[in-house]
Scaffold this active site. Structure first.
Site, PDB file in Angstrom:
ATOM      1  N   SER A 147       0.946  -1.106   0.071  1.00 46.77           N
ATOM      2  CA  SER A 147       0.095  -0.153   0.000  1.00 46.77           C
ATOM      3  C   SER A 147       0.799   1.254   0.253  1.00 46.77           C
ATOM      4  O   SER A 147       0.434   2.279  -0.649  1.00 46.77           O
ATOM      5  CB  SER A 147      -0.809  -0.107   1.064  1.00 46.77           C
ATOM      6  OG  SER A 147      -0.118   0.115   2.367  1.00 46.77           O
ATOM      7  N   ALA A 170       2.171   1.859  -3.559  1.00 47.56           N
ATOM      8  CA  ALA A 170       1.345   2.227  -4.524  1.00 47.56           C
ATOM      9  C   ALA A 170       1.113   3.707  -4.195  1.00 47.56           C
ATOM     10  O   ALA A 170       0.644   4.371  -5.248  1.00 47.56           O
ATOM     11  CB  ALA A 170      -0.130   1.343  -4.343  1.00 47.56           C
ATOM     12  N   ASP A 174       8.897  -3.397  -4.264  1.00 48.19           N
ATOM     13  CA  ASP A 174       7.542  -2.872  -4.111  1.00 48.19           C
ATOM     14  C   ASP A 174       7.341  -1.658  -5.275  1.00 48.19           C
ATOM     15  O   ASP A 174       6.156  -1.864  -5.929  1.00 48.19           O
ATOM     16  CB  ASP A 174       7.189  -2.242  -2.905  1.00 48.19           C
ATOM     17  CG  ASP A 174       7.275  -3.436  -1.769  1.00 48.19           C
ATOM     18  OD1 ASP A 174       7.831  -4.577  -2.054  1.00 48.19           O
ATOM     19  OD2 ASP A 174       6.930  -3.144  -0.704  1.00 48.19           O
TER      20      ASP A 174
HETATM   21  C1  MEV Z   1       8.372  -5.185   1.862  1.00 49.93           C
HETATM   22  O1  MEV Z   1       7.284  -5.404   1.028  1.00 49.93           O
HETATM   23  C2  MEV Z   1       9.514  -6.000   1.360  1.00 49.93           C
HETATM   24  C3  MEV Z   1      10.943  -5.790   2.218  1.00 49.93           C
HETATM   25  O2  MEV Z   1      11.863  -6.691   1.296  1.00 49.93           O
HETATM   26  C4  MEV Z   1      11.347  -4.397   2.203  1.00 49.93           C
HETATM   27  C5  MEV Z   1      11.946  -3.881   0.907  1.00 49.93           C
HETATM   28  O3  MEV Z   1      12.154  -4.646  -0.115  1.00 49.93           O
HETATM   29  O4  MEV Z   1      11.962  -2.715   0.550  1.00 49.93           O
HETATM   30  C6  MEV Z   1      10.572  -6.475   3.419  1.00 49.93           C
END
Ligand code: MEV
Length: 309
Positions: free
Chosen positions: A87, A90, A131
């Site tokens: 979230s 996004a 992400d």
């Molecule tokens: C979070 O969705 C993913 C992590 O690997 C953090 C990141 O990659 O920035 C935990």
């Protein structure tokens, strides 16, 4: 009013290890965040001051996106927050894209992806681009250590380099089980870094997760669901070893596995959500709900960030 929307994501393999530069695989999901922006008398988000801590990603995105005049932001999100479903990525991507639309600019996707990564890095204290790049690109994104087929763009920070690639995610569905336990990403990422700095076993686990991500991406492309499932389970064990598990996540993974190829926590962990790869989505959803989670089905979203001028 200029608007942008961007999808949430699920990490199939490689969360946390990817922050150290290891490979990871994520897909965009059909849950989106929409951001509308227009000049206003003072800068607010959904009628509230942007200074509120819950808007720290929007605030950082507005700053990096070059917003200087007062602006009114309206945000609608279908993505549960602090649930490991991207979230914050996004909302960051959609805010940056909406600001560019307001200025009638059309930046290339890699420019948005790099800016969005910088925002996440600033707010979280440490991050990878998985992400934010998945939210920009849509479909599937594989991070590798070097450039290969389907190369999209690269992102660098200090001595870490991530090479992002397009991956066609098959038209399948995943069950998501939300624990309802909110967990902020920043402290979990910091905890893994501290463990890795002290322990050779932690560093070995991080490297194994990277190998799993590459093999998992290949197995997924070939539709070898049993192997994908086994790799998910091993990835989950390694994340537990790194200290980002939660007892409820383990319980949801255990009950889901009865009718699944495999299941694992997804995203930062510490609560948040798990995913299950299954042909029996109804039974898995029921089992998750009986164990105290909230279950729903998601599909890959081929569409990344979208702008409406
Ligand atoms: C979070 O969705 C993913 C992590 O690997 C953090 C990141 O990659 O920035 C935990």
């Amino acid at each position: 009013m200029p608007a942008a929307s961007a999808p949430g994501k699920l990490i199939l393999f490689g969360e946390h290890a990817v922050v150290f530069g290891e490979p990871a695989l994520a897909m965009a999901v059909d849950l989106r965040t929409e951001v509308y922006v227009r000049p206003g008398p003072e800068t607010t988000v959904n009628g509230l001051p942007i200074a509120s801590p819950r808007f720290r990603y929007v605030r950082a995105a507005a700053k990096r996106g070059g917003a200087s005049d007062p602006l009114t932001f309206e945000i609608r999100s279908m993505i549960p927050s602090a649930a490991g479903m991207g979230s914050s990525a996004a909302v960051t991507v959609a805010t940056l894209a909406a600001l560019r639309a307001l200025r009638r600019e059309e930046p290339p996707p890699e420019t948005l992806a790099r800016l969005a990564f910088e925002v996440e890095h600033e707010v979280q204290g440490r991050a990878s681009p998985i992400d934010t790049s998945t939210s920009v690109h849509g479909n599937g994104v594989l991070i590798r250590r070097e450039r290969g087929d389907g190369f999209l763009w690269q992102v660098e920070r200090g001595d870490r380099k991530w090479f992002l690639h397009h991956v066609d995610v098959p038209a399948f569905r995943l069950v998501v089980g939300e624990t309802g336990v909110g967990a902020a990403t920043g402290p979990l990422v910091a905890k893994v870094k501290q463990f890795a700095d002290q322990s050779a076993d932690a560093r070995a686990a991080i490297e194994e997760i990277g190998r799993i991500a590459l093999e998992g991406a290949e197995a997924l492309g070939l539709g070898r669901w049993e192997r994908v499932g086994e790799l998910m389970v091993r990835n989950h064990e390694l994340l537990n070893f790194l200290g980002v598990g939660h007892p409820l996540l383990d319980r949801l993974v255990r009950v889901a596995r009865r009718w699944s190829y495999g299941a694992k926590l997804t995203g930062a962990g510490g609560g948040g959500s798990m995913i299950a790869l299954t042909d029996e989505a109804d039974r898995v959803c029921q089992a998750i709900e009986q164990e105290g989670g909230r279950a729903f089905v998601v599909h890959p979203d081929p569409q990344g960030v979208e702008v409406r001028p």
